[in-house]
Design a protein around this motif. Sequence first.
Motif, PDB file in Angstrom:
ATOM      1  N   ASP A 230      -3.668   3.241   9.396  1.00 43.60           N
ATOM      2  CA  ASP A 230      -4.864   2.152   9.011  1.00 43.60           C
ATOM      3  C   ASP A 230      -5.044   1.868   7.763  1.00 43.60           C
ATOM      4  OD1 ASP A 230      -5.767   2.396  11.546  1.00 43.60           O
ATOM      5  OD2 ASP A 230      -7.232   3.938  11.029  1.00 43.60           O
ATOM      6  N   LYS A 231      -4.670   2.428   6.711  1.00 40.41           N
ATOM      7  CA  LYS A 231      -5.019   2.127   5.242  1.00 40.41           C
ATOM      8  C   LYS A 231      -3.735   0.887   4.969  1.00 40.41           C
ATOM      9  CE  LYS A 231      -4.503   3.716   0.461  1.00 40.41           C
ATOM     10  NZ  LYS A 231      -4.083   4.837  -0.359  1.00 40.41           N
ATOM     11  N   ALA A 232      -2.462   1.201   5.558  1.00 38.68           N
ATOM     12  CA  ALA A 232      -1.542   0.222   5.303  1.00 38.68           C
ATOM     13  C   ALA A 232      -1.689  -1.183   6.302  1.00 38.68           C
ATOM     14  CB  ALA A 232      -0.268   0.597   5.745  1.00 38.68           C
TER      15      ALA A 232
ATOM     16  N   LYS B 255     -11.894   9.446  -4.838  1.00 32.94           N
ATOM     17  CA  LYS B 255     -11.129  10.763  -4.388  1.00 32.94           C
ATOM     18  C   LYS B 255      -9.609  10.771  -4.868  1.00 32.94           C
ATOM     19  CE  LYS B 255      -9.302  13.326  -0.407  1.00 32.94           C
ATOM     20  NZ  LYS B 255      -9.778  14.051   0.822  1.00 32.94           N
ATOM     21  N   GLU B 256      -8.853   9.542  -4.173  1.00 25.35           N
ATOM     22  CA  GLU B 256      -7.323   9.474  -4.457  1.00 25.35           C
ATOM     23  C   GLU B 256      -7.149   9.491  -5.947  1.00 25.35           C
ATOM     24  OE1 GLU B 256      -6.126   6.318  -1.975  1.00 25.35           O
ATOM     25  OE2 GLU B 256      -6.513   7.369  -0.286  1.00 25.35           O
ATOM     26  N   ALA B 257      -7.824   8.624  -6.624  1.00 22.32           N
ATOM     27  CA  ALA B 257      -7.580   8.154  -8.058  1.00 22.32           C
ATOM     28  C   ALA B 257      -7.805   9.473  -8.874  1.00 22.32           C
ATOM     29  CB  ALA B 257      -8.695   7.120  -8.472  1.00 22.32           C
TER      30      ALA B 257
ATOM     31  N   SER C  64       0.799  -1.234   0.002  1.00 23.09           N
ATOM     32  CA  SER C  64      -0.126   0.147  -0.071  1.00 23.09           C
ATOM     33  C   SER C  64       0.882   1.322   0.001  1.00 23.09           C
ATOM     34  CB  SER C  64      -0.713  -0.085   1.286  1.00 23.09           C
ATOM     35  OG  SER C  64      -1.800   1.257   1.346  1.00 23.09           O
ATOM     36  N   GLY C  65       0.405   2.288  -0.384  1.00 29.37           N
ATOM     37  CA  GLY C  65       0.866   3.602  -0.676  1.00 29.37           C
ATOM     38  C   GLY C  65      -0.101   4.638  -0.484  1.00 29.37           C
ATOM     39  N   GLY C  66       0.329   5.652   0.127  1.00 31.42           N
ATOM     40  CA  GLY C  66      -0.762   7.061   0.387  1.00 31.42           C
ATOM     41  C   GLY C  66       0.082   8.229   0.392  1.00 31.42           C
TER      42      GLY C  66
HETATM   43 MG    MG Z   1      -4.020   4.362  -4.079  1.00 30.89          MG
END
Ligand code: MG
Length: 256
Positions: free
Chosen positions: A45-47, A169-171, A25-27
Amino acid sequence: MEKFYSVRMRASKERAHEQGGKHISGGEQIAAYENVRESIIALLDKALTHTRGKPDFLQIQFDLIDEPIRKLEPLPLATNKVETVEEGRLMARNLLEKSGVPRACIEKAFLQITEFFGHRGAILFDIQSNQRVDHPNEKSVRVSRMDWPTDNFAQWADHHAVPRSKRIKEALVLATKVNRNRTTVAELCWSDDPEYITGYVASKKLGYQRITKLKEVGDEHGCRIFFIDGKRDLSSYIEYLEKQPIFIEWDPRLID
Ligand code: MG
Ligand code: WAQ
Ligand code: MG
Ligand code: MG
């Protein structure tokens, strides 16, 4: 002037990315100082809860942004419904062609596409030479320093009857940053997360064109390719992708 920080996360399995580990994962986010903690927790949390697996390498960092943050209107959005992967990928090719990527270039990229899976960043594919150009070392490029303030995104999503999804949103943040740059001709993307099968083609010309099925559920092969017109300066383009700070800002008065 209010100060902002770029907050970034990357997580991998078995080893760190640079040692050949599996990308989990990345952000990337931009936060005011008082929101840095919230950003770091969201990225953590995402990771830690990622469907690609439990990471055993994780890095989160933040750094002050010195440059002014440029504002961009989000690309217009459309959703194309398809029933099968074949139909979806055919639609993707057609949308790339309509965006200005030559047919031969599209075919070449699709022939090589399995080599473009499993990266942490994006592959840069030059439409003049029909070659991958994010060399040396075939290091894919991670676009960073971009975000969309929550309230403005929520307004945009409600107006467009799109779910207030972090993923969308991220995309759209990334696609807008990348495709508003003149060197980019078009982008092709689908997720490497096994459960998420909607992807997109984006370009200045066609906006953000979602395609509801670009792979089968369970498939962990994702990709992100920026088709670029390579006559322009590659290093300043990469500098833009990695360093130019961008906020997406939708103006509700511009109804599209
Ligand atoms: Mg992404
Ligand atoms: N910079 C460059 N490449 C990136 C970045 C970045 N900041 N983030 C992700 N990638 C590349 C990387 O190779 C990933 O493996 C690949 O893209 C997929 O990333 O419904 O969720 O975050 O409108 O898994 C698109 C459709 C979802 C959303 C894409 O991609 C919708 C998605 P993921
Ligand atoms: Mg934020
Ligand atoms: Mg992913």
